[in-house]
Write a protein that holds these residues in place. Structure first.
Motif: not given
Length: 431
Positions: A106-113, A151-154, A181-182
């Motif tokens: 989840f930490i790495v997924a903050l970049d959306g990739d 992937n759902m972050f803007p 999402l939380l």
């Protein structure tokens, strides 16, 4: 007629994959080619394939060099201290290992990739899975939840597409989705805990007797300290530029790989050794990505994608109109698995929004509903990064699909229920 052909192609493709009658790479190439011929396309099929290849070429190049980069810095020992710290923290406990996988994911997924998630997380955790003997299928399932939700972050793509399709402000669309999402993040940690408990029983691990699983250890990196810190400085710079999006991603990873080789493998023979060592894994992923371009190119170019989208819209009876937001959320789960995000958000969603407007349902409510299927969309054969995950874990693609699908559907249902309660798209709306 085209609708029937498109449905037959999807069913045939899925059936061959799940039954293991054909590998993913051969099915991605042969099945759409065959059905393009059945649809009456001959010479123009080649143009569709080339267009599809051009679309995925930047992604393919990025993944090739990104895999080479992270595999090579791992060989150079960059992640060894992290792995040692993780091992000492989790005490070889499957529950803690899977929870750690979810947390880092989840930490790495903050970049959306998604590709970045798989490369970084597996670089740290894959040696642990292998040494403890944990199920890689369960690890794949956890990471797919992380990337599907991230992937759902803007800046991840789908939310921006949905906002553009309904001409809504992206912050107005996304902010009410934060609580749902939380809820899905919490559910993913619950899932990791369940998997860890299952692996405890399978491996005979007892939290009171940690010696039941061999203690993990890594050889000390013999390279000079300056290389270790240079690798981390380069990787942090790479991630920073990646998030800022100031350099095209393929070129960025090509530059980073070239610099990494100069730092860790300055001799030509050492560089050739690294290329030969990882060529098999990289080729297997790259070939699947470009094979997927054949599928997407033909599926879109023949009009099958548009035909399927319109067909799904037209089968919804008028009496169900007041429930269109809920229906959109539900159908987004299977449909976004079958078609690309572009087809769903730019092809289907505007038609659904137009129909929903007759019942007083706001376009932004429909856009939020359309995002519910994203945890399942990440499993679509059209998502290139999933092939990277499968390749790095050396698992069977169809088996990962079968093992993960029910859990991803559960994540979508958690997102649906939480969205109905908090995010403001209606269960029922009459004008």
């Amino acid at each position: 007629m085209l609708l029937i052909i498109s449905l037959l192609m999807i069913v045939t493709f899925i059936g061959l994959l799940l039954s293991k009658k054909m590998s993913a790479i051969t099915a991605l190439i042969l099945i759409p080619t065959l059905f393009a011929l059945l649809a009456g396309h001959t010479a123009d099929t080649g143009e569709m394939v080339v267009k599809g290849l051009r679309t995925v070429a930047p992604t393919g190049v990025m993944l090739i060099f990104a895999m080479l980069y992270f595999m090579s810095v791992t060989d150079a020992g960059m992640f060894d201290p992290i792995i040692r710290r993780i091992v000492s923290s989790v005490d070889s406990d499957p529950v803690k290992i899977y929870l750690g996988t979810a947390l880092l994911g989840f930490i790495v997924a903050l970049d959306g990739d998604g590709a970045t998630v798989y490369m970084i997380v597996l670089s740290a955790f894959l040696p642990i899975y292998e040494r403890v003997g944990l199920s890689k299928l369960k690890a794949a399932c956890i990471l797919l939840q992380c990337t599907g939700l991230g992937n759902m972050f803007p800046w991840g793509g789908p939310t921006a597409r949905a906002a553009a399709a309904v001409k809504a402000d992206i912050s107005s669309l996304f902010v009410p989705m934060l609580l749902p999402l939380l809820a899905c993040v919490v559910w993913t940690f619950v899932m990791a805990w369940i998997f860890g408990r299952q692996e405890r029983r399978r491996l005979g691990f007892s939290p009171e007797i940690s010696s039941t699983v061999p203690t993990l250890s890594l050889p000390e990196n013999s390279g000079p300290a300056w290389r270790f810190w240079c690798n981390w400085a380069l990787t942090i710079a790479l991630m920073t530029v990646l998030v800022l999006d100031v350099i095209p991603m393929p070129w960025l990873f090509m530059l980073a790989t070239a610099l990494m080789f100069l730092i860790n493998y300055p001799k030509l023979s050492e560089q050739q050794e690294q290329l030969q060592k990882h060529a098999g894994a990289i080729l297997s992923v790259a070939s699947l990505i470009f094979a997927a371009a054949v599928f997407t190119g033909i599926f879109s170019g023949t009009g099958m994608a548009d035909s399927l989208a319109k067909g799904i819209v037209h089968v919804i009876p008028d009496t169900l109109g007041p429930y269109l937001a809920l229906i959109t959320a539900i159908i987004s789960i299977p449909v976004t698995w079958m078609v690309s995000n572009d087809v769903f958000y730019f092809g289907m969603l505007p038609v659904l929004v137009e129909a929903a407007g007759q019942y007083g349902i706001e376009p932004i409510e429909m856009a939020r509903a359309a995002l519910v299927g994203q945890p399942v969309h990440i499993l679509s054969p059209l998502v290139a990064s999933t092939y990277l995950l499968v390749g790095m874990l050396q698992q069977d693609y169809a088996q990962v699909q079968r093992n993960t699908l029910r859990w991803s559907c559960a994540t979508s249902l958690v997102l649906l229920v939480a969205s109905l309660v908090t995010a403001g798209f209606p269960f029922y709306h009459s004008s």
